[in-house]
Every structure is written in C-alpha cells, then in structure tokens.
Motif scaffolding. Structure first.
Motif, PDB file in Angstrom:
ATOM      1  N   ALA A 278       0.885  -1.089   0.038  1.00 28.26           N
ATOM      2  CA  ALA A 278       0.088   0.112   0.228  1.00 28.26           C
ATOM      3  C   ALA A 278       0.876   1.225  -0.099  1.00 28.26           C
ATOM      4  O   ALA A 278       0.723   2.009  -0.505  1.00 28.26           O
ATOM      5  CB  ALA A 278      -0.900  -0.090   1.173  1.00 28.26           C
TER       6      ALA A 278
ATOM      7  N   LEU B  91       2.614   1.747  -3.436  1.00 29.35           N
ATOM      8  CA  LEU B  91       1.724   2.230  -4.362  1.00 29.35           C
ATOM      9  C   LEU B  91       1.419   3.958  -4.027  1.00 29.35           C
ATOM     10  O   LEU B  91       1.334   4.822  -5.149  1.00 29.35           O
ATOM     11  CB  LEU B  91       0.274   1.500  -4.358  1.00 29.35           C
ATOM     12  CG  LEU B  91       0.162   0.140  -5.028  1.00 29.35           C
ATOM     13  CD1 LEU B  91      -0.913  -0.754  -4.422  1.00 29.35           C
ATOM     14  CD2 LEU B  91       0.678   0.061  -6.423  1.00 29.35           C
ATOM     15  N   VAL B  92       1.210   4.281  -2.970  1.00 29.78           N
ATOM     16  CA  VAL B  92       1.154   5.769  -2.702  1.00 29.78           C
ATOM     17  C   VAL B  92       2.469   6.313  -3.128  1.00 29.78           C
ATOM     18  O   VAL B  92       2.258   7.447  -3.607  1.00 29.78           O
ATOM     19  CB  VAL B  92       1.156   5.859  -1.071  1.00 29.78           C
ATOM     20  CG1 VAL B  92       1.066   7.384  -0.628  1.00 29.78           C
ATOM     21  CG2 VAL B  92      -0.671   5.100  -0.647  1.00 29.78           C
TER      22      VAL B  92
ATOM     23  N   HIS C 179      -0.133   6.817  -6.477  1.00 29.66           N
ATOM     24  CA  HIS C 179      -1.697   6.208  -6.564  1.00 29.66           C
ATOM     25  C   HIS C 179      -2.468   6.702  -5.341  1.00 29.66           C
ATOM     26  O   HIS C 179      -1.858   6.940  -4.259  1.00 29.66           O
ATOM     27  CB  HIS C 179      -1.589   4.843  -6.773  1.00 29.66           C
ATOM     28  CG  HIS C 179      -1.019   4.515  -7.906  1.00 29.66           C
ATOM     29  ND1 HIS C 179      -1.350   4.780  -9.348  1.00 29.66           N
ATOM     30  CD2 HIS C 179       0.009   3.957  -8.089  1.00 29.66           C
ATOM     31  CE1 HIS C 179      -0.561   4.146 -10.252  1.00 29.66           C
ATOM     32  NE2 HIS C 179       0.259   3.665  -9.773  1.00 29.66           N
TER      33      HIS C 179
ATOM     34  N   VAL D  30      -4.899   5.397  -2.490  1.00 31.50           N
ATOM     35  CA  VAL D  30      -4.546   3.967  -2.122  1.00 31.50           C
ATOM     36  C   VAL D  30      -5.469   3.923  -0.863  1.00 31.50           C
ATOM     37  O   VAL D  30      -5.197   4.668   0.113  1.00 31.50           O
ATOM     38  CB  VAL D  30      -3.291   3.433  -1.981  1.00 31.50           C
ATOM     39  CG1 VAL D  30      -3.262   1.931  -1.200  1.00 31.50           C
ATOM     40  CG2 VAL D  30      -2.473   3.479  -2.949  1.00 31.50           C
TER      41      VAL D  30
ATOM     42  N   LEU E 248      -1.881   7.740   2.974  1.00 30.73           N
ATOM     43  CA  LEU E 248      -2.238   6.510   2.728  1.00 30.73           C
ATOM     44  C   LEU E 248      -3.400   6.645   3.720  1.00 30.73           C
ATOM     45  O   LEU E 248      -3.374   7.199   4.855  1.00 30.73           O
ATOM     46  CB  LEU E 248      -1.377   5.418   3.258  1.00 30.73           C
ATOM     47  CG  LEU E 248      -2.245   4.105   3.296  1.00 30.73           C
ATOM     48  CD1 LEU E 248      -2.622   3.551   2.112  1.00 30.73           C
ATOM     49  CD2 LEU E 248      -0.999   2.975   4.012  1.00 30.73           C
TER      50      LEU E 248
ATOM     51  N   TYR F 109     -11.021   5.059  -4.637  1.00 26.88           N
ATOM     52  CA  TYR F 109      -9.478   5.030  -4.767  1.00 26.88           C
ATOM     53  C   TYR F 109      -8.983   4.236  -5.940  1.00 26.88           C
ATOM     54  O   TYR F 109      -9.760   3.433  -6.421  1.00 26.88           O
ATOM     55  CB  TYR F 109      -8.988   4.134  -3.481  1.00 26.88           C
ATOM     56  CG  TYR F 109      -9.307   5.063  -2.147  1.00 26.88           C
ATOM     57  CD1 TYR F 109      -8.358   5.938  -1.636  1.00 26.88           C
ATOM     58  CD2 TYR F 109     -10.537   4.934  -1.563  1.00 26.88           C
ATOM     59  CE1 TYR F 109      -8.704   6.549  -0.542  1.00 26.88           C
ATOM     60  CE2 TYR F 109     -10.851   5.621  -0.480  1.00 26.88           C
ATOM     61  CZ  TYR F 109      -9.892   6.651   0.026  1.00 26.88           C
ATOM     62  OH  TYR F 109     -10.023   7.272   1.072  1.00 26.88           O
TER      63      TYR F 109
ATOM     64  N   PHE G 179      -6.684   2.136  -5.780  1.00 23.92           N
ATOM     65  CA  PHE G 179      -6.229   0.701  -5.401  1.00 23.92           C
ATOM     66  C   PHE G 179      -6.480   0.646  -3.889  1.00 23.92           C
ATOM     67  O   PHE G 179      -6.500   1.418  -3.131  1.00 23.92           O
ATOM     68  CB  PHE G 179      -4.419   0.429  -5.391  1.00 23.92           C
ATOM     69  CG  PHE G 179      -3.978   0.519  -6.666  1.00 23.92           C
ATOM     70  CD1 PHE G 179      -3.973  -0.773  -7.406  1.00 23.92           C
ATOM     71  CD2 PHE G 179      -3.476   1.663  -7.071  1.00 23.92           C
ATOM     72  CE1 PHE G 179      -3.495  -0.808  -8.761  1.00 23.92           C
ATOM     73  CE2 PHE G 179      -2.775   1.480  -8.238  1.00 23.92           C
ATOM     74  CZ  PHE G 179      -2.847   0.121  -9.218  1.00 23.92           C
TER      75      PHE G 179
ATOM     76  N   VAL H 255      -5.946  -2.066  -0.888  1.00 18.52           N
ATOM     77  CA  VAL H 255      -5.253  -3.212  -0.420  1.00 18.52           C
ATOM     78  C   VAL H 255      -5.983  -3.856   0.865  1.00 18.52           C
ATOM     79  O   VAL H 255      -6.267  -3.142   1.688  1.00 18.52           O
ATOM     80  CB  VAL H 255      -3.814  -2.780  -0.099  1.00 18.52           C
ATOM     81  CG1 VAL H 255      -2.945  -4.133   0.255  1.00 18.52           C
ATOM     82  CG2 VAL H 255      -3.190  -2.021  -1.627  1.00 18.52           C
TER      83      VAL H 255
ATOM     84  N   ALA I  48       0.632  -2.857 -10.052  1.00 18.09           N
ATOM     85  CA  ALA I  48      -0.020  -1.864 -10.764  1.00 18.09           C
ATOM     86  C   ALA I  48      -0.181  -1.608 -12.037  1.00 18.09           C
ATOM     87  O   ALA I  48      -1.186  -1.143 -12.733  1.00 18.09           O
ATOM     88  CB  ALA I  48       0.785  -0.503 -10.277  1.00 18.09           C
TER      89      ALA I  48
END
Length: 455
Positions: free
Chosen positions: A192, A195-196, A200, A202, A258, A289, A291, A293, A434
């Motif tokens: 997570a 990805l942030v 992104h 998340v 996040l 969002y 993504f 997780v 991703a």
C-alpha cells in the motif's frame, strides 16, 4: 421531522426533551435495556435512536437491530465505561450525557452536508455489489464475442462536446497467507505504501477477523472507527464517500498519504463484518481509490459446512468477499520447510475459492541461507514448481533490521529502509501489480539475482 426512540437515563431524557419537542420530532418509544431496545426498533422502525452507551443498553444485538431497521444510532456517553463500549462497537456518532439537543442537531446537519443530493442514475447502477466471478459470468452471457471485430466507436459530430467519461474503478488487491504468521500484514502495508509513493490514491483495509494487526503496526489508536464502522454504515444504507473518509485514518508515507480502515480490536467482534456489508464497502472504495489493498484472514473454510444453521453469520465471510472481489491476490508464504508445506496446501483452497489460479501472485518471505541450504532461492523455486506448478514467485530476503525499524517507527518497511533489498523487491512487486493489465507497461523483473537476496 424524525421518528425517535429514546433509550437513555432519566436525567438525560429530561435534558433532551425540550429540544426534541421544539424541533418538531416525534418520540415513538422510550425503553430501557438492550432487549427492549431491539424489540422496540424492530416494531417501530424509527429513523433515529438515542441510546445510553452502557453495555446493558447498547450491545451487538441491539446495535444490529438498529442497523437492520435502517435507524441512525447516536450513543450517549456519560462515563469512561460507556466511552469504551461505544468505541468497541465502532460508534462514531456520540454526544455527552450533559449535552443538549443542539449537539444532536449538529450531528444531523453534518450528515446532511456530507451526503450529496441524489442524482438520476440508470437502473443498473442500483444493483447490489457482485463478486468478480459473478460479473465475469454475466459478461460472458451477454455474448460480447458476437460483436464485429472491426467495429469502432463513432466520432462525435462537429460542434458537439463528448460527454465526460467516468473514471475507471480502482483495483482491489487482497493479501492472504496461511496460518503461521508468514508476514502478510508487513507485505500488505508495504504494498500500500509503495503504491502511494508511486503516485496512486490507496486505501488499506484490515479485514482479518482472527488477528488484525494493521492498527498497532501503524500506531493507529483503538478508538479509530475503521472497517467495523464502515460495514455498520453500509448495513444501514448510509455509507458514502464522505463517511468512508470519516471512519478511516490517515498515514503519512514518503511521497504521499495513505488512508487506512483499521480492523476489529477484538476478534470476538467478527459478526460485524458479514459478506454483503464487506462487498458494499469494497464496491464504494474502488470508486474512490485507485487501489484498495485488503489484509485478509488465513482461514478459507466454508463455515456453512461446519454448522447446521446456514443462515448464521460466517467468520470467514469477510475473507471470502475480499478474495472473490479482488482483481489480484497476493499469496504470502514463508521460506522454511514447514512454511512452504503450509503454503502449498492452503493455496489449493485459495485456487478453489477464486475458481482458477489467474492473477495469483506468489510471495515467499524470510528467505535466508540457513533455512533451506546454500542455494536457498533455487531450492524454494524448485519446491514451488515441483509441488505447486508455480513458475513465478517474488522472493523476499529476511531483513529483521528493516522490519524492526519499520515497527519502531510505525511506518511501512519501504519507507523505513528504502535502500534495502527487501524494500526494492516489494517496490518491484507493487509496480507489477499496478500494471498487471497494462500490456504496454514493462514487467518488473527481479532487481537482483536470487543469490544476492540471501543475506
């Protein structure tokens, strides 16, 4: 005007009564005790319930009755015991026992401001959330393959503005592992955060009904509402983007922020996370969002096969809902003889639940030389291929210093030790996840040879 049930102490009722009458609301019943409250709510179907937060009035049964009737519940807190009870139940709407009716009105006005006015939508948008397999099955029934291959979208006419396109829904990534603590929570938090850091939006969700650990690992207080409150709002039909943001917590990462839906603080609260509410939360989250997780519990058993009451709630329902709705599942095992055996056996149940092995990412943690021999990485890959038919796996080196630093600072390991091999492998895995559906994106290969992973 709202229909109200009061389940509060006499002095609290006396303090609220004048304001209720002045505002023009209707009191449909006054009750005492959790059993009486549950019965009254089911009979009168109020719009609002004000209940003393003590366990003798507010418990799982009475709160479930309020949610089932679609009533908004406001807890009245008069002491520390009642505050703890409201926190345990995930109630975020509270007033103090000495507050007047104006405090309730402020809560109601805040709700109205957070909820956007309804807009016309096609009937299909009002369908209940469905699992990934259900959507795939329906699409195949529509016979999309019968459409001509050379069909192309018609360009807009001259002088007209094309309608705005709705952003594509986000992707759900479920992180699962067998019993034995292979490091599922560490991997979920790291993915997570990575990805942030890639830019992104998340949301990290703790859906482990056996031992959720995301909140303590990230220093989030037990008072945070989290997933239980989101599911309760979903059950009452009150979950919105604003409410989802309100019940989630914020965590600063190296290059972004996040959002976290912490799990249940007590494993005995698992009935608060039924499958239909879990799917509703994920359905909304993937619209807000890029993504989502989800850290899920290890147990994948079908509870209805173990008990005779098929209508009872299921402890593994949250895990099933998340895994079925996930676009990809990260399956985590441990690089020890026992850990690999547990992983390969439990993975069979995961494949059965998903329907196939598509979009299953194998991750093996704590790879070290002393566990399986000199060529640890080669032996692990050979075991996975021979006994599981797994051709590709991400191997994470054992790095207790990086993990300890992350735990001490209550952050993700990719932020605590970004230059470590562990963080680099996790970043590569996040990059691959991703772009798993993007054929133009490069495949994130191992950053180093397997030999360099073993410390």
């Amino acid at each position: 005007m709202a229909r109200i049930i009061l389940a509060v102490d006499y002095d609290v009722e006396a303090n609220l009564l004048e304001g209720i009458i002045r505002a023009g609301h209707e009191i449909v019943d006054r009750v005492t005790g959790a059993t009486s409250l549950a019965v009254a709510v089911e009979r009168a179907r109020p719009e609002l319930v004000l209940a003393q937060a003590g366990p003798e009035t507010l418990n799982l049964r009475s709160l479930a009755a309020c949610d089932g009737a679609g009533a908004r519940t406001i807890a009245v807190v008069g002491n520390e015991e009642e505050r703890r009870q409201a926190t345990e139940l995930g109630l975020v709407d509270r007033i103090r026992a000495d507050d007047g009716w104006d405090a309730v009105e402020r809560l109601l006005e805040g709700e109205a401001a957070r909820v956007a006015p309804p807009t016309a939508a096609p009937a299909a948008a009002k369908e209940p959330p469905r699992s990934r397999k259900d959507r795939r099955r329906e699409e195949s029934r529509r016979g999309r393959r019968n459409a001509p291959r050379d069909a192309a979208p018609r360009p807009p006419e001259s002088g007209t503005t094309p309608p705005p396109t709705k952003p594509a829904p986000g992707r759900v990534l479920a992180v699962w592992g067998p019993h034995g603590s292979p490091g599922v929570t560490t991997v979920a938090i790291a993915l997570a955060a990575s990805l942030v850091n890639q830019g992104h939006r998340v949301l990290l969700v703790d859906a482990d009904t056996y031992g959720g650990a995301i909140a303590p690992a990230l220093g989030i207080a037990d008072e945070a509402p989290g997933l239980a409150a989101a599911c309760r709002l979903a059950g009452a039909g009150s979950l919105s983007a604003g409410e989802l943001d309100r019940v989630s917590s914020e965590l600063a990462c190296a290059r972004g922020t996040l959002r976290v839906l912490s799990g249940i603080s007590n494993p005995a609260r698992w009935p608060e996370l039924p499958s239909e509410r879990m799917r509703a939360v994920l359905w909304l989250a993937r619209d807000e969002y890029e993504f989502v997780v989800v850290d899920v519990g290890f147990n994948l058993e079908r509870d209805e096969e173990l008990v005779s009451d098929v209508a009872a709630p299921r402890r593994n329902a949250a895990a099933h809902a998340a895994i079925e709705a996930a676009d990809a599942v990260v399956a985590v095992g441990e690089a020890t003889p026992v850990g690999l055996q547990r992983y390969l056996r439990a993975r069979l149940g995961l494949v059965d639940l998903r329907g196939d092995a598509a979009h299953l990412e194998t991750v093996i943690t704590r790879l070290r030389r002393g566990a399986t021999g000199t060529d640890s990485a080669g032996q692990v890959r050979q075991v996975l291929l021979r006994f599981g038919g797994i051709e590709r796996a991400t191997l994470l080196p054992d790095d207790p210093k990086a993990v300890d630093r992350a735990m001490a600072e209550a952050i993700a390991v990719v932020d605590a030790a970004p230059r470590s091999q562990l963080a680099k492998q996790l970043d590569a895995l996040a990059l691959r996840l991703a772009h798993v559906d993007d054929t133009a994106a490069p495949i994130a290969a191992d950053l180093q040879s397997d030999r360099s992973l073993v410390q």
